[in-house]
Write a protein that holds these residues in place. Sequence first.
Motif, PDB file in Angstrom:
ATOM      1  N   MET A   1      19.170  31.432 120.346  1.00  0.00           N
ATOM      2  CA  MET A   1      20.251  30.612 119.835  1.00  0.00           C
ATOM      3  C   MET A   1      19.739  29.621 118.792  1.00  0.00           C
ATOM      4  SD  MET A   1      23.420  29.967 120.000  1.00  0.00           S
ATOM      5  CE  MET A   1      24.583  28.697 119.712  1.00  0.00           C
ATOM      6  N   ARG A   2      18.621  28.967 119.099  1.00  0.00           N
ATOM      7  CA  ARG A   2      18.070  27.983 118.177  1.00  0.00           C
ATOM      8  C   ARG A   2      17.638  28.641 116.870  1.00  0.00           C
ATOM      9  NH1 ARG A   2      13.133  23.728 119.074  1.00  0.00           N
ATOM     10  NH2 ARG A   2      13.263  22.913 116.986  1.00  0.00           N
ATOM     11  N   ASN A   3      17.032  29.835 116.946  1.00  0.00           N
ATOM     12  CA  ASN A   3      16.613  30.527 115.734  1.00  0.00           C
ATOM     13  C   ASN A   3      17.798  30.883 114.851  1.00  0.00           C
ATOM     14  OD1 ASN A   3      13.920  30.353 116.314  1.00  0.00           O
ATOM     15  ND2 ASN A   3      13.802  32.363 117.276  1.00  0.00           N
ATOM     16  N   LYS A   4      18.928  31.248 115.470  1.00  0.00           N
ATOM     17  CA  LYS A   4      20.129  31.558 114.682  1.00  0.00           C
ATOM     18  C   LYS A   4      20.623  30.325 113.937  1.00  0.00           C
ATOM     19  CE  LYS A   4      22.167  35.475 117.032  1.00  0.00           C
ATOM     20  NZ  LYS A   4      23.389  35.995 117.647  1.00  0.00           N
ATOM     21  N   LEU A   5      20.602  29.172 114.596  1.00  0.00           N
ATOM     22  CA  LEU A   5      21.050  27.938 113.964  1.00  0.00           C
ATOM     23  C   LEU A   5      20.125  27.558 112.808  1.00  0.00           C
ATOM     24  CD1 LEU A   5      22.988  25.550 113.878  1.00  0.00           C
ATOM     25  CD2 LEU A   5      21.501  24.405 115.530  1.00  0.00           C
ATOM     26  N   VAL A   6      18.829  27.674 113.027  1.00  0.00           N
ATOM     27  CA  VAL A   6      17.856  27.368 111.973  1.00  0.00           C
ATOM     28  C   VAL A   6      18.050  28.314 110.798  1.00  0.00           C
ATOM     29  CG1 VAL A   6      15.395  27.367 111.388  1.00  0.00           C
ATOM     30  CG2 VAL A   6      16.164  26.346 113.535  1.00  0.00           C
ATOM     31  N   TYR A   7      18.239  29.590 111.084  1.00  0.00           N
ATOM     32  CA  TYR A   7      18.467  30.582 110.031  1.00  0.00           C
ATOM     33  C   TYR A   7      19.736  30.243 109.251  1.00  0.00           C
ATOM     34  CZ  TYR A   7      19.552  34.948 107.702  1.00  0.00           C
ATOM     35  OH  TYR A   7      19.868  35.877 106.755  1.00  0.00           O
ATOM     36  N   ARG A   8      20.798  29.889 109.961  1.00  0.00           N
ATOM     37  CA  ARG A   8      22.073  29.589 109.310  1.00  0.00           C
ATOM     38  C   ARG A   8      21.954  28.356 108.417  1.00  0.00           C
ATOM     39  NH1 ARG A   8      27.753  28.431 112.426  1.00  0.00           N
ATOM     40  NH2 ARG A   8      29.044  28.347 110.573  1.00  0.00           N
ATOM     41  N   ILE A   9      21.303  27.315 108.909  1.00  0.00           N
ATOM     42  CA  ILE A   9      21.112  26.099 108.111  1.00  0.00           C
ATOM     43  C   ILE A   9      20.259  26.398 106.884  1.00  0.00           C
ATOM     44  CG2 ILE A   9      20.022  23.804 108.097  1.00  0.00           C
ATOM     45  CD1 ILE A   9      20.941  23.562 111.059  1.00  0.00           C
ATOM     46  N   ALA A  10      19.196  27.174 107.062  1.00  0.00           N
ATOM     47  CA  ALA A  10      18.329  27.537 105.935  1.00  0.00           C
ATOM     48  C   ALA A  10      19.097  28.360 104.904  1.00  0.00           C
ATOM     49  CB  ALA A  10      17.113  28.296 106.434  1.00  0.00           C
ATOM     50  N   LEU A  11      19.914  29.297 105.379  1.00  0.00           N
ATOM     51  CA  LEU A  11      20.699  30.137 104.469  1.00  0.00           C
ATOM     52  C   LEU A  11      21.692  29.287 103.674  1.00  0.00           C
ATOM     53  CD1 LEU A  11      21.250  33.039 103.536  1.00  0.00           C
ATOM     54  CD2 LEU A  11      22.945  33.203 105.379  1.00  0.00           C
ATOM     55  N   ILE A  12      22.363  28.359 104.344  1.00  0.00           N
ATOM     56  CA  ILE A  12      23.306  27.472 103.660  1.00  0.00           C
ATOM     57  C   ILE A  12      22.575  26.611 102.631  1.00  0.00           C
ATOM     58  CG2 ILE A  12      24.795  25.441 103.999  1.00  0.00           C
ATOM     59  CD1 ILE A  12      25.737  26.807 106.630  1.00  0.00           C
ATOM     60  N   ALA A  13      21.400  26.116 102.977  1.00  0.00           N
ATOM     61  CA  ALA A  13      20.624  25.283 102.052  1.00  0.00           C
ATOM     62  C   ALA A  13      20.175  26.079 100.829  1.00  0.00           C
ATOM     63  CB  ALA A  13      19.415  24.691 102.774  1.00  0.00           C
ATOM     64  N   ILE A  14      19.673  27.274 101.059  1.00  0.00           N
ATOM     65  CA  ILE A  14      19.191  28.106  99.943  1.00  0.00           C
ATOM     66  C   ILE A  14      20.349  28.512  99.035  1.00  0.00           C
ATOM     67  CG2 ILE A  14      18.228  30.373  99.380  1.00  0.00           C
ATOM     68  CD1 ILE A  14      16.413  29.987 101.894  1.00  0.00           C
ATOM     69  N   LEU A  15      21.469  28.918  99.622  1.00  0.00           N
ATOM     70  CA  LEU A  15      22.615  29.327  98.809  1.00  0.00           C
ATOM     71  C   LEU A  15      23.254  28.136  98.101  1.00  0.00           C
ATOM     72  CD1 LEU A  15      24.121  32.073 101.113  1.00  0.00           C
ATOM     73  CD2 LEU A  15      22.959  32.394  98.917  1.00  0.00           C
ATOM     74  N   SER A  16      23.184  26.957  98.697  1.00  0.00           N
ATOM     75  CA  SER A  16      23.659  25.744  98.014  1.00  0.00           C
ATOM     76  C   SER A  16      22.776  25.440  96.808  1.00  0.00           C
ATOM     77  CB  SER A  16      23.663  24.552  98.971  1.00  0.00           C
ATOM     78  OG  SER A  16      24.559  24.760 100.025  1.00  0.00           O
ATOM     79  N   ASP A  50      30.933  28.723 106.409  1.00  0.00           N
ATOM     80  CA  ASP A  50      29.659  28.672 105.684  1.00  0.00           C
ATOM     81  C   ASP A  50      29.906  28.564 104.183  1.00  0.00           C
ATOM     82  OD1 ASP A  50      28.389  28.799 108.083  1.00  0.00           O
ATOM     83  OD2 ASP A  50      27.625  30.832 107.841  1.00  0.00           O
ATOM     84  N   SER A  51      30.890  29.303 103.691  1.00  0.00           N
ATOM     85  CA  SER A  51      31.244  29.213 102.278  1.00  0.00           C
ATOM     86  C   SER A  51      31.719  27.804 101.933  1.00  0.00           C
ATOM     87  CB  SER A  51      32.333  30.245 101.943  1.00  0.00           C
ATOM     88  OG  SER A  51      32.759  30.107 100.613  1.00  0.00           O
ATOM     89  N   LEU A  52      32.520  27.222 102.819  1.00  0.00           N
ATOM     90  CA  LEU A  52      33.005  25.857 102.606  1.00  0.00           C
ATOM     91  C   LEU A  52      31.849  24.859 102.588  1.00  0.00           C
ATOM     92  CD1 LEU A  52      35.708  24.270 102.324  1.00  0.00           C
ATOM     93  CD2 LEU A  52      35.545  23.851 104.770  1.00  0.00           C
ATOM     94  N   ALA A  53      30.886  25.032 103.469  1.00  0.00           N
ATOM     95  CA  ALA A  53      29.712  24.144 103.497  1.00  0.00           C
ATOM     96  C   ALA A  53      28.912  24.261 102.206  1.00  0.00           C
ATOM     97  CB  ALA A  53      28.835  24.475 104.706  1.00  0.00           C
ATOM     98  N   ILE A  54      28.673  25.493 101.763  1.00  0.00           N
ATOM     99  CA  ILE A  54      27.910  25.718 100.530  1.00  0.00           C
ATOM    100  C   ILE A  54      28.641  25.112  99.339  1.00  0.00           C
ATOM    101  CG2 ILE A  54      27.103  27.521  98.944  1.00  0.00           C
ATOM    102  CD1 ILE A  54      26.689  29.236 101.599  1.00  0.00           C
TER     103      ILE A  54
END
Length: 165
Positions: A1-16, A50-54
Amino acid sequence: MRNKLVYRIALIAILSALSCVLRFSLVEFPNVKPITALFLALALWLGFWDSLAIMTITMIVTGLILGFSPIILGQIFGYAVIIIIFKSISKFNQNIIFLSVIAGGMAFIFGALISAVSGLLYGFGSGGYLAYWIAGLPFDAAHAFSTLIFYPIIVMILKRIRPRH
């Protein structure tokens, strides 16, 4: 679960960060930006939130560099509205040509929303909203055309990448 959250945050940061670079890359050309197409494609690829966050991160960060004003809130609102509309329409037809045309149309809706927000913030003047919106149509047309062109390119790139969440 924690790895998914870290991955999601990293993906949002990179795409932003990518979205910010894309917005800056064509800053010399008014309303010719690939970010609208990117936000719309990301809404289908990653989902609305996620799109809204980015989109929100991109608009705030680029606003700080390009000039921050209350219109940034209008842009965030406008993008949120067109992302919702686009995501709703995409449920009925996944054809890339259809979605590209709809993405271009979303740029006109965004322009109309920004004209309304700008008019409320800065005054409509003697001509009212219609004159304000018509004056911005050449910029909206450039925005729509660039979104129409960029959307299928971005979708082709995203199809090669598979998110893990």
